[in-house]
Scaffold this motif. Structure first.
Motif, PDB file in Angstrom:
ATOM      1  N   GLY A 130      24.026  -1.078  -6.206  1.00  0.00           N
ATOM      2  CA  GLY A 130      23.114  -2.020  -5.562  1.00  0.00           C
ATOM      3  C   GLY A 130      22.281  -1.391  -4.471  1.00  0.00           C
ATOM      4  N   VAL A 131      22.676  -0.204  -3.992  1.00  0.00           N
ATOM      5  CA  VAL A 131      21.912   0.512  -2.975  1.00  0.00           C
ATOM      6  C   VAL A 131      21.177   1.668  -3.640  1.00  0.00           C
ATOM      7  CG1 VAL A 131      22.037   1.966  -0.914  1.00  0.00           C
ATOM      8  CG2 VAL A 131      23.422  -0.098  -1.060  1.00  0.00           C
ATOM      9  N   SER A 132      19.889   1.775  -3.371  1.00  0.00           N
ATOM     10  CA  SER A 132      19.071   2.822  -3.976  1.00  0.00           C
ATOM     11  C   SER A 132      17.985   3.253  -3.005  1.00  0.00           C
ATOM     12  CB  SER A 132      18.423   2.324  -5.275  1.00  0.00           C
ATOM     13  OG  SER A 132      17.498   3.266  -5.781  1.00  0.00           O
ATOM     14  N   ALA A 133      17.547   4.496  -3.165  1.00  0.00           N
ATOM     15  CA  ALA A 133      16.416   4.995  -2.372  1.00  0.00           C
ATOM     16  C   ALA A 133      15.235   5.331  -3.264  1.00  0.00           C
ATOM     17  CB  ALA A 133      16.838   6.214  -1.562  1.00  0.00           C
ATOM     18  N   ASP A 154       3.709   2.721   4.207  1.00  0.00           N
ATOM     19  CA  ASP A 154       3.081   2.764   2.889  1.00  0.00           C
ATOM     20  C   ASP A 154       4.118   2.885   1.770  1.00  0.00           C
ATOM     21  OD1 ASP A 154       0.484   2.421   3.671  1.00  0.00           O
ATOM     22  OD2 ASP A 154      -0.055   4.533   3.603  1.00  0.00           O
ATOM     23  N   THR A 155       5.130   3.728   1.995  1.00  0.00           N
ATOM     24  CA  THR A 155       6.155   3.909   0.968  1.00  0.00           C
ATOM     25  C   THR A 155       6.865   2.604   0.664  1.00  0.00           C
ATOM     26  OG1 THR A 155       6.511   6.221   1.581  1.00  0.00           O
ATOM     27  CG2 THR A 155       8.264   5.137   0.347  1.00  0.00           C
ATOM     28  N   ALA A 156       7.227   1.865   1.703  1.00  0.00           N
ATOM     29  CA  ALA A 156       7.913   0.586   1.514  1.00  0.00           C
ATOM     30  C   ALA A 156       7.012  -0.397   0.772  1.00  0.00           C
ATOM     31  CB  ALA A 156       8.330   0.009   2.866  1.00  0.00           C
ATOM     32  N   CYS A 157       5.740  -0.415   1.104  1.00  0.00           N
ATOM     33  CA  CYS A 157       4.808  -1.321   0.432  1.00  0.00           C
ATOM     34  C   CYS A 157       4.654  -0.939  -1.037  1.00  0.00           C
ATOM     35  CB  CYS A 157       3.453  -1.288   1.134  1.00  0.00           C
ATOM     36  SG  CYS A 157       3.442  -2.060   2.768  1.00  0.00           S
ATOM     37  N   TYR A 171      12.096  -9.127  -1.025  1.00  0.00           N
ATOM     38  CA  TYR A 171      12.012  -9.270   0.433  1.00  0.00           C
ATOM     39  C   TYR A 171      11.725  -7.899   1.040  1.00  0.00           C
ATOM     40  CZ  TYR A 171      14.296 -13.838  -0.073  1.00  0.00           C
ATOM     41  OH  TYR A 171      14.608 -15.128  -0.418  1.00  0.00           O
ATOM     42  N   MET A 172      10.855  -7.872   2.017  1.00  0.00           N
ATOM     43  CA  MET A 172      10.655  -6.653   2.801  1.00  0.00           C
ATOM     44  C   MET A 172      11.279  -6.866   4.174  1.00  0.00           C
ATOM     45  SD  MET A 172       6.796  -5.249   1.966  1.00  0.00           S
ATOM     46  CE  MET A 172       7.093  -3.759   2.941  1.00  0.00           C
ATOM     47  N   ILE A 173      12.246  -6.031   4.519  1.00  0.00           N
ATOM     48  CA  ILE A 173      12.934  -6.131   5.801  1.00  0.00           C
ATOM     49  C   ILE A 173      12.271  -5.151   6.765  1.00  0.00           C
ATOM     50  CG2 ILE A 173      15.150  -5.891   6.992  1.00  0.00           C
ATOM     51  CD1 ILE A 173      16.503  -6.461   4.282  1.00  0.00           C
ATOM     52  N   PHE A 237      16.981  -1.622  -1.419  1.00  0.00           N
ATOM     53  CA  PHE A 237      16.231  -0.378  -1.565  1.00  0.00           C
ATOM     54  C   PHE A 237      15.793   0.166  -0.207  1.00  0.00           C
ATOM     55  CE2 PHE A 237      16.030  -2.213  -5.735  1.00  0.00           C
ATOM     56  CZ  PHE A 237      15.972  -1.134  -6.610  1.00  0.00           C
ATOM     57  N   LEU A 238      16.125   1.428   0.049  1.00  0.00           N
ATOM     58  CA  LEU A 238      15.704   2.089   1.283  1.00  0.00           C
ATOM     59  C   LEU A 238      14.346   2.742   1.065  1.00  0.00           C
ATOM     60  CD1 LEU A 238      17.741   1.966   3.653  1.00  0.00           C
ATOM     61  CD2 LEU A 238      18.922   1.976   1.450  1.00  0.00           C
ATOM     62  N   ALA A 239      13.411   2.485   1.961  1.00  0.00           N
ATOM     63  CA  ALA A 239      12.073   3.083   1.872  1.00  0.00           C
ATOM     64  C   ALA A 239      11.595   3.441   3.267  1.00  0.00           C
ATOM     65  CB  ALA A 239      11.105   2.118   1.191  1.00  0.00           C
TER      66      ALA A 239
END
Length: 310
Positions: A130-133, A154-157, A171-173, A237-239
């Motif tokens: 469930g955790v991914s980068a 930008d990467t997260a977007c 969701y964007m945290i 997801f980590l971004a």
């Protein structure tokens, strides 16, 4: 002191591919695996976007097959880490974590880049569950599911936009009250009906029985006021960026502001003759296994040509 024609540092797709090509060219490459045998790819589970595996493949199995192919062509693959480099003169001197010293006519650096994490214990607990980068790598597994992306750049977007094509909700945290991304990326996520931006939020932890089922969040509401609640999600997801593993080379090689190795044009050549960079340590843009493998091929071909000039 041991002398080698071609020393390869790193055992991800770039390093192993370089070893395959260098081995077939009869230049007897020596490869040191580094901290993580198989590279960052082995932190995921199933790889579905690498050509040649129509049903997908276990990431560790795929990297073992890369290794076996390199060994078939004579690559000397060793456990261990290169901890020091001296590129002041040829042959270049490198030192391992066991204090073994080597001289190398050519060096291929394929040390990769490490995804930045928040530092939560739950990130390790649910890694691969469930955790991914990497949204491009793992997003397909969350089709029609609900996921969260951590980050506001930008990467997260980009990750959120990509996941919105697959998932029912994203969701964007974002810990700040604004996005750090470029205007075009801001507009892209803000106009996407599937994406909801949670400003001034931080993640305290994750929960779930057999994988991620939700995140423990805290929302800042004022100077001394905050709200804690649980957000049900299927993927996290980590971004928040990557850190190239290039620290030991910074005295000798030209790096960008983040630490990625600068190469000349579309080649793997660095500012030091005979030293080449391949894979994620020199790629701040794509960070995909297939791209890394291709760059490993280019580095080995360049090393072979360089050796012919000595």
């Amino acid at each position: 002191m041991e002398h080698v024609k071609c020393l390869i540092i790193g055992s991800g797709p770039a390093g192993y591919t370089a070893a395959i090509y260098a081995g077939r060219a009869n230049i007897n490459p020596v490869l040191y695996c580094g901290l993580q045998m198989g590279g960052q790819l082995t932190q995921t589970t199933i790889v579905e976007n690498f050509p040649g595996y129509p049903e997908g493949v276990d990431a560790n199995q795929m990297m073992m097959e890369f290794r076996q192919q390199a060994e078939r062509f004579g690559a000397d693959i060793r456990d261990g880490i290169i901890v020091k480099a001296d590129f002041s003169k040829r042959p270049y001197r490198l030192t391992t974590d066991r204090n073994d010293e080597l001289e190398a006519d050519t060096v291929i650096i394929a040390t990769g880049a490490s995804a930045k994490y928040l530092g939560l214990d739950d990130e390790k607990k649910y890694n691969g569950q469930g955790v991914s980068a990497c949204a491009t790598c793992d997003g397909f597994f969350y089709r029609k599911k609900v996921v969260a992306v951590v980050g506001g750049g930008d990467t997260a977007c980009e990750e959120a936009t990509y996941l919105a094509q697959l998932c029912s909700k994203v969701y964007m945290i974002v810990r700040k009250p604004y996005l750090r991304a470029s205007d075009i990326m801001k507009k892209r996520v803000e106009s996407n009906e599937k994406i909801e931006i949670l400003y001034e939020h931080n993640t305290l932890g994750l929960y779930g029985e057999n994988g991620v089922e939700g995140a423990h969040l805290v929302k800042r509401k004022g100077e001394a006021d905050e709200e804690r609640y649980d957000l049900p999600i299927d993927g996290f997801f980590l971004a928040i960026g990557h850190q190239p593993n290039t620290e030991i080379f910074k005295e000798w090689l030209e790096l960008d502001e983040t630490g990625y190795i600068k190469t000349q044009g579309d080649t793997p050549r660095t500012n030091i003759p005979g030293v080449f960079a391949a894979g994620d340590c020199a790629d701040p843009h794509y960070r995909q296994a297939i791209v890394a493998a291709g760059s490993g091929c280019k580095a080995a071909l360049e090393a072979e040509r360089y050796l012919q000039t000595l």
